[in-house]
Design an enzyme around this catalytic site. Structure first.
Site, PDB file in Angstrom:
ATOM      1  N   SER A 543       0.346  -0.940  -0.244  1.00 28.98           N
ATOM      2  CA  SER A 543       0.036  -0.220  -0.119  1.00 28.98           C
ATOM      3  C   SER A 543       0.999   0.797   0.308  1.00 28.98           C
ATOM      4  O   SER A 543       1.747   1.327  -0.713  1.00 28.98           O
ATOM      5  CB  SER A 543      -1.123  -0.179   0.831  1.00 28.98           C
ATOM      6  N   ASP A 628      -9.762  -3.791  -5.290  1.00 27.48           N
ATOM      7  CA  ASP A 628      -9.255  -3.014  -4.398  1.00 27.48           C
ATOM      8  C   ASP A 628     -10.101  -1.517  -4.288  1.00 27.48           C
ATOM      9  O   ASP A 628     -10.123  -0.996  -4.996  1.00 27.48           O
ATOM     10  CB  ASP A 628      -7.288  -2.976  -4.624  1.00 27.48           C
ATOM     11  N   HIS A 663      -7.783  -5.129  -1.717  1.00 29.00           N
ATOM     12  CA  HIS A 663      -6.696  -4.872  -0.882  1.00 29.00           C
ATOM     13  C   HIS A 663      -6.131  -5.379   0.440  1.00 29.00           C
ATOM     14  O   HIS A 663      -5.215  -5.345   0.216  1.00 29.00           O
ATOM     15  CB  HIS A 663      -7.588  -3.253  -0.194  1.00 29.00           C
TER      16      HIS A 663
END
Length: 691
Positions: A543, A628, A663
């Site tokens: 991330s 995501d 995610h």
């Protein structure tokens, strides 16, 4: 593109120029078209990338399966959490043999009582490739459970209800809510929830729902008009108040309070928001405890104020003064004790204060690098504190600690099956000197016998954003690397809170590059001190940590044998200019607002996608998920395409796109191990390790 082509040649994404112009600057994005999620051409391209990755890693397919099976074999399949008591019930979750998902349970009055299954997530997940359900929020009458359900991995939860006495799932279903942010009123009929924008995924409204009524009859209670603020919602520990929290990333906070016994009453601001003032509150008896940065208390101080005067700052009384070298991270209030979670010298510490005698002490943990944290403590009137502990060599452990007698009881330690022995592994704490003189802590672990001769492989991991501290914790899966000769190091770089608030502030906005150079300086330190070499050093981050990976491979590609970038945020300028997608306006205080030239120029100077150049890059594995919700899949997809176009080396460049997940990756506990096995096999393959 045909299957045969993708088996041997990397996919080549078509170039369709898309022009951006702002601040008299022109950017051309040749791969902007990859954001068309529903396009057959996009899906074909992502599938081709996946096929290419599988073809390249075919020689280690057996190793991937072996890694998966050995990691799975360390997991105790039939396991359960430590129960905690609220009201008349003990609550816990457990896993069944072969079950991907938890079973949420409770027992009345005694742990010897019959088990009541509240939700069996394995049953609810049937028919879904992805499934997540929040732990139930229980009404005061202990009969009705509220839970959120996400079947796509976009973090848009449908709020549902179950009668725990009859087993009935109520017809009430509230879509597009913030999962887990639910608060029951005291009447057992009214619940509050956060509604999210389906495009930006930003929670912006708090609504009131009454059981048995149509969702169209729900009542808007509070609306956050500033899209730079995130909304939170919870029932306070005292049960007296429902709190609505508006939080602007590291800038300001405001609580709205509603009495739980008066669900149709008005929300009252605890203290109106003011830029630069962050505060966090807890309620006990007739007073509030306030963790605040008022008056320049950058590392926070603790104050108290009566219920009736909370809006009058002159009535606030200081309990714990600000300390420049200690960050006050959290607190837990009990009838006779205050427990503070503090951070000093980069380590979490638990401080206990007897409110009657003012005597205080810290818990002693006895390891150089560890993580200690406050656990579930729902009871005010107790002398027993529950806390968690783990380190790079110690599996996650739960303790009950008597704050008066100072006796502690280990309730549970994560069981690692097989031949694991904590004594076989060693952890150390290192400090690297950054180029500006700052000392950067590192936590490192390896199997005893590791030779510091520069020949061994090492995986360096970090995050470095949002003030999130990357504390050293145990991973049973990581043993598969350590047992094959790797060391594992966490670099506690700027952008986190490890060394206090200033550590965070000096790694954000117009100082963001400190995060990247800190990581590089740690890498160089590890090489110079013979922990590893450029032929054995791997880097990993996810991330915002994926942004870190993108920046360091542009800035210092020669240092790394391979890099794993998980769901990486790499197209910083374009994303931060797009207010229609998640995590844009709410992130301005982390990265800056590129509509202002000073931030635009600075972002552009480090944005990984904008700074890909014709040079050699390390071997790279990039992962993403089609659904995501945090970092859109097209960022890593575009990045891969541009790297392929410009890089001058023959190193591996692989994209793995999970076509079903978001995610957080796969939702099942065993499916996640497949992702880890892929990453480990990628690294081990580069070292010629096939077993």
């Amino acid at each position: 593109m045909s299957q045969s082509q993708t088996s041997f040649q990397p996919p080549k994404a078509p170039k369709i120029p898309h022009r951006f112009e702002l601040h008299n600057d022109v950017r051309t994005d040749d791969y902007y078209w990859l954001r068309e999620r529903e396009s057959a051409q996009v899906i074909d391209y992502l599938n081709a990338e996946n096929a290419y990755t599988e073809a390249v890693l075919a020689p280690v397919s057996e190793l991937r399966e072996k890694l998966f099976l050995e990691m799975k074999a360390r997991i105790k399949e039939e396991d359960e959490s430590v129960p905690y008591k609220v009201g008349n019930y003990y609550y816990y979750y457990r896993y069944e043999h072969g079950g991907e998902y938890p079973v949420y349970c409770r027992k009345r009055e005694s742990l010897a009582a019959a088990e009541e299954v509240m939700l069996n997530i394995n049953e609810l997940a049937q028919g879904y490739s992805y499934y997540n359900a929040t732990f139930p929020e229980i009404a005061d009458n202990e009969e009705i459970a509220a839970f959120g359900e996400d079947t796509v991995s976009r973090r848009l939860y449908t709020l549902k209800f179950k009668n725990l006495t009859t087993g009935e799932i109520y017809p009430d279903a509230v879509p597009d809510t913030e999962g887990g942010n639910y608060a029951w009123a005291a009447d057992n009929q009214t619940i509050f929830y956060i509604r999210k924008h389906t495009a930006t995924l930003l929670g912006f409204q708090v609504w009131r729902h009454r059981l048995g009524t149509d969702v169209s009859e729900d009542v808007l209670v509070y609306e956050e008009s500033d899209d730079q603020f995130y909304l939170g919602l919870f029932r306070m520990k005292s049960k007296k108040y429902i709190a609505i929290v508006s939080d602007q990333n590291g800038v300001s906070t405001e609580y709205q309070l509603l009495k739980a016994a008066e669900p149709t009453g008005e929300c009252v601001s605890f203290l109106p928001r003011q830029r630069g003032h962050e505060y966090f509150i807890e309620h006990l008896d007739d007073a509030f405890y306030v963790r605040t940065n008022l008056g320049g208390a950058t590392n926070f101080k603790l104050m108290s104020v009566s219920e009736t005067h909370h809006g009058d700052l002159t009535q606030w009384r200081e309990l714990i003064a600000h300390r420049p070298d200690v960050y006050l991270e959290g607190l837990e209030a009990f009838q006779h004790h205050l427990v503070l979670q503090e951070r000093g010298e980069g380590l979490l510490k638990i401080r206990i204060i007897n409110q009657k005698t003012q005597a205080e002490h810290y818990l002693n943990f006895g390891e150089p690098a560890y993580t200690a944290y406050l656990s579930n403590n729902p009871d005010f009137n107790t002398t027993v504190l529950r806390y968690g502990y783990t380190s790079l060599t110690t599996p996650n452990s739960t303790f009950d600690y008597d704050m008066d007698s100072q006796a502690r009881v280990l309730l549970k330690q994560q069981e690692v099956l097989g031949d694991f022995n904590t004594e076989d592994y060693q952890t150390e704490r290192l400090f690297a000197t950054a180029r500006d003189g700052a000392l950067i802590p590192m936590s490192i672990v390896y199997k005893k016998g590791f030779q510091k001769d520069g020949k061994a492989p090492l995986l360096q991991y970090s995050y470095g954003s949002y003030g999130y501290s990357m504390d050293p914790t145990f991973s049973a899966g990581r043993l598969s690397l350590l047992n094959r000769g790797f060391a594992f190091a966490i670099a506690h770089i700027r952008g986190g809170h490890e060394m206090g608030r200033a550590w965070y502030e000096s790694g954000k906005m117009l100082q963001k590059k400190n995060t990247f150079t800190d990581f590089i300086d740690c890498s160089e330190y590890l090489i110079q001190t013979k922990w590893t070499s450029p032929e054995g050093l791997f880097a990993m981050g996810g991330s915002a940590g994926g942004l870190l990976m993108g920046a360091v491979v542009n800035m210092a590609p020669q240092l790394y044998k391979g890099v794993v970038a998980q769901v990486p945020f790499v197209d910083v300028v374009t994303t931060m200019l797009d207010e229609t997608i998640p995590l844009t306006t709410g992130e301005y205080e982390e990265w800056g607002n590129p509509n202002e030239k000073i931030y635009y120029d600075y972002m552009k100077s480090y944005s990984p996608y904008d700074n890909v150049v014709a040079q050699d890059y390390p071997n790279m594995l990039v992962t993403t998920g089609l659904h995501d919700s945090q970092v859109q899949y097209w960022e890593p997809a575009k990045w891969i395409a541009k790297l392929r176009e410009l890089k001058t080396d023959e190193h591996q460049l692989l994209l793995h796109c999970d076509m079903e997940a978001g995610h957080g990756g796969a939702s099942g506990r065993f499916k996640r191990l497949k992702d880890i096995a892929l990453e480990y096999a990628f690294m081990l393959n580069l070292l010629g390790i096939r077993a």
